[in-house]
Design an enzyme around this catalytic site. Structure first.
Site, short mmCIF file in Angstrom:
data_model
loop_
_atom_site.label_atom_id
_atom_site.label_comp_id
_atom_site.label_asym_id
_atom_site.label_seq_id
_atom_site.Cartn_x
_atom_site.Cartn_y
_atom_site.Cartn_z
N ASP A 67 0.82 -1.22 0.00
CA ASP A 67 0.00 0.00 0.00
C ASP A 67 0.85 1.26 0.00
O ASP A 67 2.06 1.21 0.19
CB ASP A 67 -0.97 -0.01 1.20
N ASN A 136 -7.23 -2.13 14.57
CA ASN A 136 -8.64 -2.30 14.19
C ASN A 136 -8.85 -3.51 13.28
O ASN A 136 -9.91 -3.68 12.70
CB ASN A 136 -9.16 -1.03 13.50
N HIS A 138 -7.17 -4.15 10.47
CA HIS A 138 -6.90 -3.99 9.03
C HIS A 138 -5.66 -4.77 8.60
O HIS A 138 -4.75 -4.99 9.40
CB HIS A 138 -6.84 -2.52 8.60
N GLU A 143 -9.68 -1.59 5.40
CA GLU A 143 -10.23 -1.14 6.67
C GLU A 143 -11.55 -1.85 6.96
O GLU A 143 -12.25 -2.30 6.04
CB GLU A 143 -10.48 0.37 6.60
C1 F6R Z 1 1.63 -1.28 6.22
C2 F6R Z 1 0.27 -1.75 6.34
C3 F6R Z 1 -0.48 -1.76 7.62
C4 F6R Z 1 0.39 -2.10 8.85
C5 F6R Z 1 -0.45 -2.07 10.12
C6 F6R Z 1 0.40 -2.30 11.35
O1 F6R Z 1 2.11 -1.42 4.89
O2 F6R Z 1 -0.30 -2.13 5.36
O3 F6R Z 1 -1.54 -2.67 7.52
O4 F6R Z 1 0.94 -3.38 8.67
O5 F6R Z 1 -1.06 -0.81 10.24
O6 F6R Z 1 1.30 -1.23 11.50
P1 F6R Z 1 2.47 -1.26 12.58
O7 F6R Z 1 3.43 -2.32 12.16
O8 F6R Z 1 3.11 0.12 12.51
O9 F6R Z 1 1.84 -1.55 13.90
#
Ligand code: F6R
Length: 239
Positions: A67, A136, A138, A143
């Site tokens: 992403d 959450n 995701h 989302e």
């Molecule tokens: C990042 C992504 C997100 C993260 C998720 C966890 O490319 O797609 O889904 O993997 O938000 O983020 P962290 O590792 O910062 O807790």
């Protein structure tokens, strides 16, 4: 889902790096699906170390990232392209032309998503996809919603995600409100999925994922449908 419990973040990072290293050694021209965020930083550092020691080469590897914020310039130090260059690509022998991140500057974001989806298809899918998990639930920027998209798409970030990611920006107001993300179907094109989680803040999210239910309001539960998923987490995630 296979579960590997590690005693700390360092061990989790080494584990993830070893899984990638084994694949790259076995199939030098593999396709790696990569994630950003704080979770995989230690794993990228471990891969850089292996490459510097001459134990591993990425010269024939292709990568596709999950992403990117939209809109965002790749030179912005909060863009995911910037993150990947600085955490990994600038320090290993990968050909930058073979590294792919959705283009946060695309004039037509919908066309960019179509191009990206086609790119993953043309690459023959992903050999191993690394994921983190949002508090959450995701995965990528899929989302929580009543419907989840299969293909790469433009998405609005939830307030929860904006707040969680504000720590990297000057303020929550500076976090882009949209992103381009692989869809659940794009992620499922991966032959193998590795989801990583560390720290007590991920406890609720991981326990919801492990309930073995399917719920679009908790996108990580979709992973229960994929035949080859490994969770690598620190012990405090499962406490
Ligand atoms: C990042 C992504 C997100 C993260 C998720 C966890 O490319 O797609 O889904 O993997 O938000 O983020 P962290 O590792 O910062 O807790």
């Amino acid at each position: 889902m296979n579960i590997i419990v590690c005693k700390n973040y360092e061990e989790m990072s080494q584990h993830g790096a070893q899984m990638i290293a084994s694949l790259v050694k076995e199939k030098p021209s593999c396709v790696l699906g990569l994630a950003t965020g704080s979770t995989p930083e230690g794993m990228y550092a471990a891969l850089v170390e292996m490459c510097k020691k001459g134990e591993l080469s990425f010269k024939d590897v292709t990568s596709v990232n999950l992403d990117e914020y939209y809109p965002i310039d790749p030179a912005n130090d909060q863009s995911y392209r910037y993150f990947m260059n600085h955490q990994l690509f600038d320090h290993i022998d990968i050909d930058k032309a073979n590294t792919n991140v959705p283009d946060g500057t695309a004039a037509d974001p919908v066309a960019e998503c179509k191009r990206y989806e086609q790119l993953v298809t043309d690459l023959g899918g992903i050999d191993i996809q690394i994921l983190g998990i949002g508090r959450n639930g995701h995965i990528g920027f899929n989302e929580p919603d009543t419907k989840l998209m299969l293909d790469t798409h433009v998405t609005d970030l939830t307030e929860d995600t904006i707040e969680a990611n504000a720590r990297f920006f000057a303020s929550a107001n500076d976090v882009p409100r949209r992103a381009l993300t692989m869809g659940i179907g794009t992620i499922f094109k991966a032959k193998k999925i590795v989801i990583m989680a560390s720290g007590a803040s991920k406890r609720d999210a991981v326990s919801a994922m492990l309930e073995r239910t399917i719920d679009t309001s908790f996108p990580a539960t979709m992973l229960n449908l994929h035949p080859d998923v490994t969770l690598i987490c620190t012990a405090d995630v499962l406490d």
